[in-house]
Motif scaffolding. Structure first.
Motif, PDB file in Angstrom:
ATOM      1  N   THR A  14      -3.482  -3.621  10.959  1.00  0.00           N
ATOM      2  CA  THR A  14      -3.694  -5.025  11.177  1.00  0.00           C
ATOM      3  C   THR A  14      -2.390  -5.806  11.411  1.00  0.00           C
ATOM      4  O   THR A  14      -1.317  -5.427  10.995  1.00  0.00           O
ATOM      5  N   THR A  15      -2.242  -6.824  12.409  1.00  0.00           N
ATOM      6  CA  THR A  15      -1.096  -7.558  12.733  1.00  0.00           C
ATOM      7  C   THR A  15      -0.636  -8.697  11.809  1.00  0.00           C
ATOM      8  O   THR A  15       0.218  -9.316  12.045  1.00  0.00           O
ATOM      9  N   ASP A  16      -1.772  -8.782  11.033  1.00  0.00           N
ATOM     10  CA  ASP A  16      -1.460  -9.932  10.215  1.00  0.00           C
ATOM     11  C   ASP A  16      -0.512  -9.426   8.807  1.00  0.00           C
ATOM     12  O   ASP A  16      -0.946  -8.628   7.775  1.00  0.00           O
ATOM     13  N   LYS A  17       0.729  -9.740   8.855  1.00  0.00           N
ATOM     14  CA  LYS A  17       1.795  -9.088   8.056  1.00  0.00           C
ATOM     15  C   LYS A  17       1.411  -9.322   6.619  1.00  0.00           C
ATOM     16  O   LYS A  17       1.724  -8.482   5.815  1.00  0.00           O
ATOM     17  N   GLU A  18       0.719 -10.549   6.094  1.00  0.00           N
ATOM     18  CA  GLU A  18       0.545 -10.585   4.812  1.00  0.00           C
ATOM     19  C   GLU A  18      -0.487  -9.652   4.439  1.00  0.00           C
ATOM     20  O   GLU A  18      -0.463  -9.135   3.097  1.00  0.00           O
ATOM     21  N   LEU A  19      -1.805  -9.712   5.194  1.00  0.00           N
ATOM     22  CA  LEU A  19      -2.639  -8.781   4.976  1.00  0.00           C
ATOM     23  C   LEU A  19      -2.101  -7.285   4.836  1.00  0.00           C
ATOM     24  O   LEU A  19      -2.488  -6.529   4.011  1.00  0.00           O
ATOM     25  N   TYR A  20      -1.382  -6.622   5.756  1.00  0.00           N
ATOM     26  CA  TYR A  20      -0.844  -5.485   5.931  1.00  0.00           C
ATOM     27  C   TYR A  20      -0.093  -5.247   4.376  1.00  0.00           C
ATOM     28  O   TYR A  20      -0.166  -4.226   3.983  1.00  0.00           O
ATOM     29  N   LYS A  21       0.599  -6.191   3.909  1.00  0.00           N
ATOM     30  CA  LYS A  21       1.454  -6.086   2.922  1.00  0.00           C
ATOM     31  C   LYS A  21       0.485  -5.644   1.723  1.00  0.00           C
ATOM     32  O   LYS A  21       0.870  -4.967   0.623  1.00  0.00           O
ATOM     33  N   LYS A  22      -0.488  -6.632   1.411  1.00  0.00           N
ATOM     34  CA  LYS A  22      -1.396  -6.422   0.500  1.00  0.00           C
ATOM     35  C   LYS A  22      -2.122  -5.031   0.523  1.00  0.00           C
ATOM     36  O   LYS A  22      -2.258  -4.352  -0.528  1.00  0.00           O
ATOM     37  N   LEU A  23      -2.370  -4.668   1.614  1.00  0.00           N
ATOM     38  CA  LEU A  23      -3.267  -3.298   1.633  1.00  0.00           C
ATOM     39  C   LEU A  23      -2.486  -1.996   1.594  1.00  0.00           C
ATOM     40  O   LEU A  23      -2.819  -1.140   1.474  1.00  0.00           O
ATOM     41  N   HIS A  24      -0.984  -2.204   1.983  1.00  0.00           N
ATOM     42  CA  HIS A  24      -0.263  -0.944   2.023  1.00  0.00           C
ATOM     43  C   HIS A  24       1.078  -1.098   1.110  1.00  0.00           C
ATOM     44  O   HIS A  24       2.184  -1.377   1.562  1.00  0.00           O
ATOM     45  N   PRO A  25       0.693  -0.740  -0.212  1.00  0.00           N
ATOM     46  CA  PRO A  25       1.758  -1.141  -1.277  1.00  0.00           C
ATOM     47  C   PRO A  25       3.028   0.030  -0.731  1.00  0.00           C
ATOM     48  O   PRO A  25       2.828   1.109  -0.483  1.00  0.00           O
ATOM     49  N   ASN A  26       4.363  -0.463  -0.845  1.00  0.00           N
ATOM     50  CA  ASN A  26       5.254   0.125  -0.708  1.00  0.00           C
ATOM     51  C   ASN A  26       5.511   0.705   0.818  1.00  0.00           C
ATOM     52  O   ASN A  26       6.298   1.728   1.155  1.00  0.00           O
ATOM     53  N   MET A  27       4.614  -0.005   1.803  1.00  0.00           N
ATOM     54  CA  MET A  27       5.125   0.510   3.155  1.00  0.00           C
ATOM     55  C   MET A  27       5.515  -0.846   3.626  1.00  0.00           C
ATOM     56  O   MET A  27       5.572  -1.844   2.967  1.00  0.00           O
TER      57      MET A  27
END
Ligand code: SAM
Length: 337
Positions: free
Chosen positions: A159-172
């Protein structure tokens, strides 16, 4: 024809708000799918490229919220194929007519660039293209793998939604994923990316952003599909009903990027009967049959109910919709535009 679809078909351009408008309006679906099918025919023809998919390790250091092979899932038998087994699976696939081998794995640190390079060199003794899908690595590692003979690389941005990306990919780190994609392009890989459709909190605006990102990156392949919740992940209670939305996203990608390769993904077939054929009639021109042995295939369960198919069965199905199996390696041909 609807004005926006007509514009996309002719100019291969749409603004973000125009993409959102098409995504919103389900009355346009049939027109959209048909337009994407026509553009596919005009630019990449009736041939379907088959890529033999080998899933060689489900041992993962990452913890993507949606993925069944995430490190924290303890309800899974982990496996790692050895070098000889991977080479044998590849050779069998090539003997069966495949022209491309896709080596896919979880993010398994055992398979460092040197170990992978040995396997790639061995497989490249045959006349084949190799695609890697092994996650995030350094520039130096990607370079070693390219020099060993890898031709293509798949790394979905998800996903290019940075906030969503952060939520779904811990430590990435989103920026690192972008860095990887840019490195791959710089190194001359045919670069594939893509997204998951139907993520919790994902909006049509963010999907439109994904599509524009693919175009801006000038990706050579786009693989996208619906999220299928897996019971041993934090998204276990989420609903999987985004088949049609993913088909729409895929069709718009075909309109905007007419000459790229687009797989009809396994997730599409898994979530909707005949999903693969519907995708092939809505812009897709690639299928990636899984040639991993049955026992390992079951263990590589990134989502439940993953389907599989064989070559002859596929040939029949393709024939029925007027399509043939390509006899070449299926690189992107940019000269049609
Ligand atoms: N580890 C590599 C990577 O990150 O690119 C490749 C393997 S990864 C398992 C392959 C793809 O599976 C991911 O890019 C993701 O989009 C997809 N995937 C994972 N879990 C999924 C799910 N529950 N439903 C649908 N697709 C999923």
């Amino acid at each position: 024809m609807n004005k926006l679809i007509e514009k996309a078909k002719k100019l291969h351009l749409l603004s973000k708000s125009e993409i959102i408008e098409i995504l919103k309006d389900n009355f346009l679906n049939n027109e959209l799918f048909q337009a994407a099918d026509e553009v596919r025919k005009e630019f990449v023809g009736d041939e379907i490229h088959l890529r033999a998919l080998i899933e060689f390790s489900n041992i993962c250091k990452q913890n993507c919220f949606y993925c069944g092979v995430r490190a924290e899932n303890k309800n899974i038998d982990r496996f790692r194929l050895n070098k000889e087994d991977i080479i044998e699976l590849a050779e069998n696939a090539l003997n069966n007519g495949y022209k491309t081998i896709v080596m896919q794995s979880a993010e398994d640190v055992y398979f460092n660039a040197e170990r992978l390079a040995e396997i790639i060199k061995e497989i490249k003794k045959h006349d084949t293209a190799i695609t890697l899908s092994i996650g995030e690595r350094t520039y130096e590692e990607y370079k070693i793998l390219k020099e060993a003979g890898a031709d293509r690389f798949l790394l979905r941005i998800e996903t290019t939604d940075k906030e969503l990306y952060k939520k779904l990919h811990p430590n990435m780190d989103y920026e690192n994923r972008i860095r990887c994609l840019k490195d791959l392009k710089k190194l001359g890989y045919e670069t594939g990316t893509g997204c998951l459709v139907g993520l919790p909190g994902q909006t049509l605006e963010s999907l439109a952003g994904d599509i524009l990102f693919f175009k801006e990156l000038d990706a050579d392949m786009i693989g996208l599909g619906p999220l299928i919740p897996h019971k041993d992940t934090p998204l276990r209670d989420y609903k999987a009903d985004s088949f049609w939305l993913s088909l729409k996203v895929m069709a718009i990608v075909r309109l905007l990027m007419p000459d790229i390769n687009i797989p009809a993904t396994t997730a599409m077939e898994t979530i909707q009967g005949n999903g693969r054929i519907l995708a092939l009639q809505s812009g897709a021109n690639v299928v990636m049959p899984n040639v991993t042995e049955e026992t390992e295939r079951k263990k590589y369960e990134i989502y439940p109910g993953k389907t599989s198919i064989d070559y002859t069965e596929l040939e029949e199905k393709f024939k029925a919709i007027g399509r043939t199996i390509s006899q070449n390696k299926g690189y992107r041909k940019k000269d049609n535009l």
